[in-house]
Design a protein around this motif. Structure first.
Motif, PDB file in Angstrom:
ATOM      1  N   THR A  14     -40.614 -11.947  39.445  1.00 31.76           N
ATOM      2  CA  THR A  14     -39.602 -12.782  38.836  1.00 31.76           C
ATOM      3  C   THR A  14     -40.052 -13.159  37.435  1.00 31.76           C
ATOM      4  O   THR A  14     -41.079 -13.807  37.267  1.00 31.76           O
ATOM      5  CB  THR A  14     -39.360 -14.056  39.660  1.00 31.76           C
ATOM      6  OG1 THR A  14     -38.893 -13.683  40.961  1.00 31.76           O
ATOM      7  CG2 THR A  14     -38.328 -14.946  39.008  1.00 31.76           C
ATOM      8  N   SER A 106     -29.062 -11.118  36.021  1.00 33.21           N
ATOM      9  CA  SER A 106     -30.013 -11.787  35.150  1.00 33.21           C
ATOM     10  C   SER A 106     -29.364 -12.940  34.416  1.00 33.21           C
ATOM     11  O   SER A 106     -28.193 -12.902  34.061  1.00 33.21           O
ATOM     12  CB  SER A 106     -30.606 -10.801  34.141  1.00 33.21           C
ATOM     13  OG  SER A 106     -29.632 -10.374  33.237  1.00 33.21           O
ATOM     14  N   GLU A 121     -33.257 -11.082  38.513  1.00 37.41           N
ATOM     15  CA  GLU A 121     -33.202 -11.339  39.943  1.00 37.41           C
ATOM     16  C   GLU A 121     -33.676 -10.145  40.750  1.00 37.41           C
ATOM     17  O   GLU A 121     -33.112  -9.059  40.676  1.00 37.41           O
ATOM     18  CB  GLU A 121     -31.759 -11.683  40.327  1.00 37.41           C
ATOM     19  CG  GLU A 121     -31.589 -12.079  41.770  1.00 37.41           C
ATOM     20  CD  GLU A 121     -30.138 -12.429  42.041  1.00 37.41           C
ATOM     21  OE1 GLU A 121     -29.750 -12.382  43.211  1.00 37.41           O
ATOM     22  OE2 GLU A 121     -29.413 -12.721  41.096  1.00 37.41           O
ATOM     23  N   GLY A 184     -35.257 -14.445  44.926  1.00 36.02           N
ATOM     24  CA  GLY A 184     -33.917 -14.108  44.458  1.00 36.02           C
ATOM     25  C   GLY A 184     -32.788 -14.517  45.362  1.00 36.02           C
ATOM     26  O   GLY A 184     -31.626 -14.205  45.069  1.00 36.02           O
ATOM     27  N   ARG A 186     -29.998 -16.474  46.312  1.00 33.91           N
ATOM     28  CA  ARG A 186     -29.153 -17.464  45.643  1.00 33.91           C
ATOM     29  C   ARG A 186     -28.436 -18.383  46.627  1.00 33.91           C
ATOM     30  O   ARG A 186     -27.742 -19.316  46.217  1.00 33.91           O
ATOM     31  CB  ARG A 186     -28.159 -16.759  44.712  1.00 33.91           C
ATOM     32  CG  ARG A 186     -28.843 -15.892  43.660  1.00 33.91           C
ATOM     33  CD  ARG A 186     -27.856 -15.275  42.690  1.00 33.91           C
ATOM     34  NE  ARG A 186     -27.298 -16.254  41.776  1.00 33.91           N
ATOM     35  CZ  ARG A 186     -27.918 -16.687  40.686  1.00 33.91           C
ATOM     36  NH1 ARG A 186     -29.122 -16.253  40.387  1.00 33.91           N
ATOM     37  NH2 ARG A 186     -27.330 -17.549  39.886  1.00 33.91           N
ATOM     38  N   ALA A 203     -33.538 -19.752  42.783  1.00 35.07           N
ATOM     39  CA  ALA A 203     -33.361 -18.371  42.306  1.00 35.07           C
ATOM     40  C   ALA A 203     -33.427 -18.283  40.786  1.00 35.07           C
ATOM     41  O   ALA A 203     -32.694 -17.518  40.162  1.00 35.07           O
ATOM     42  CB  ALA A 203     -32.048 -17.793  42.828  1.00 35.07           C
TER      43      ALA A 203
END
Length: 236
Positions: A14, A106, A121, A184, A186, A203
């Motif tokens: 990340t 992104s 992500e 990632g 969300r 995230a």
């Protein structure tokens, strides 16, 4: 033990992406220093990718690179370059040219724009279990719950950091940093009985302490993403 001296393995990380919308090195340096000073523990010496889609070959890339480095960030790659002259400058500087994933995957640190943050992500990893911490989390401690939720039933001091690929629950005073959905996810959320955090992130979308709405600061709260924006509501 392997008979070869090295191994090449695929992985994902990340990273924050800095989108440059101004070619003036001093403007870039000052804007980035302001961002880093807001969250030094989170951003100082952080590896970043610099997106140069808005720049062309007429810029002085060497001075821009120096400006980003002087802010305390560490450039690991360049993305979004479409200008051949600029590509040549970047290649001569020794930095790799990268290709980002889907545009939707992104977010960005935008120079001279209001929205502060973002990450590239990675692939979301399924959450399968829970890590439970019953003791206080002291300043300087970092607790990571890979591929699972994290539950802390005690206080979290300023300077401590909680990271989970899933949800984070804090049943105590939360003064440190909480980063949920680190891989990632969300849909991850943060649940806290006393929200006085230095930083909260889901995230890659984050708020610093002064961005947490005053009505929820020091209160029981639940944080999640509403689209691409962090939102907060009372924890009932």
């Amino acid at each position: 033990m392997s008979n070869t001296p090295i191994e090449l393995k695929g992985s994902s990380f990340t990273l924050s992406v800095v989108h440059l919308h101004d070619a003036q090195p001093e403007v870039i340096r000052q804007a980035l220093q302001d961002k880093v000073s807001q969250a030094p523990a989170f951003l100082k010496n952080a590896p970043v990718v610099v997106n140069v889609a808005s720049l062309d070959g007429s810029v002085n890339w060497k001075k821009i690179q120096q400006a980003v480095a002087s802010s305390g960030l560490r450039v690991v790659g360049i993305s979004g370059c479409k200008d051949e002259a600029l590509k040549l400058q970047i290649e001569r500087s020794g930095l790799p040219l990268l290709t980002e994933g889907k545009e939707k995957a992104s977010r960005a640190v935008k120079i001279n724009e209001a929205e502060p943050v973002s990450v590239v992500e990675p692939i979301v990893t399924p959450i399968t279990k829970t890590r439970l911490i019953d003791t206080p989390v002291r300043s300087g401690q970092r607790i990571y719950a890979p591929h699972c939720d994290l539950i802390v039933t005690n206080h979290v001091s300023a300077g401590a950091e909680l990271i989970a690929d899933g949800n984070i629950h804090i049943y105590g005073m939360m003064r440190g940093r909480a980063l949920a959905g680190a891989s990632g996810d969300r849909d991850a959320q943060i649940f806290c009985t006393n929200l006085v955090a230095e930083l909260v992130s889901i995230a890659g979308e984050y708020w610093l302490s002064d961005q947490i709405p005053a009505d929820y600061y020091g209160k029981a709260a639940r944080l999640r993403l509403a689209g691409d924006i962090l939102s907060v509501q009372p924890l009932n």
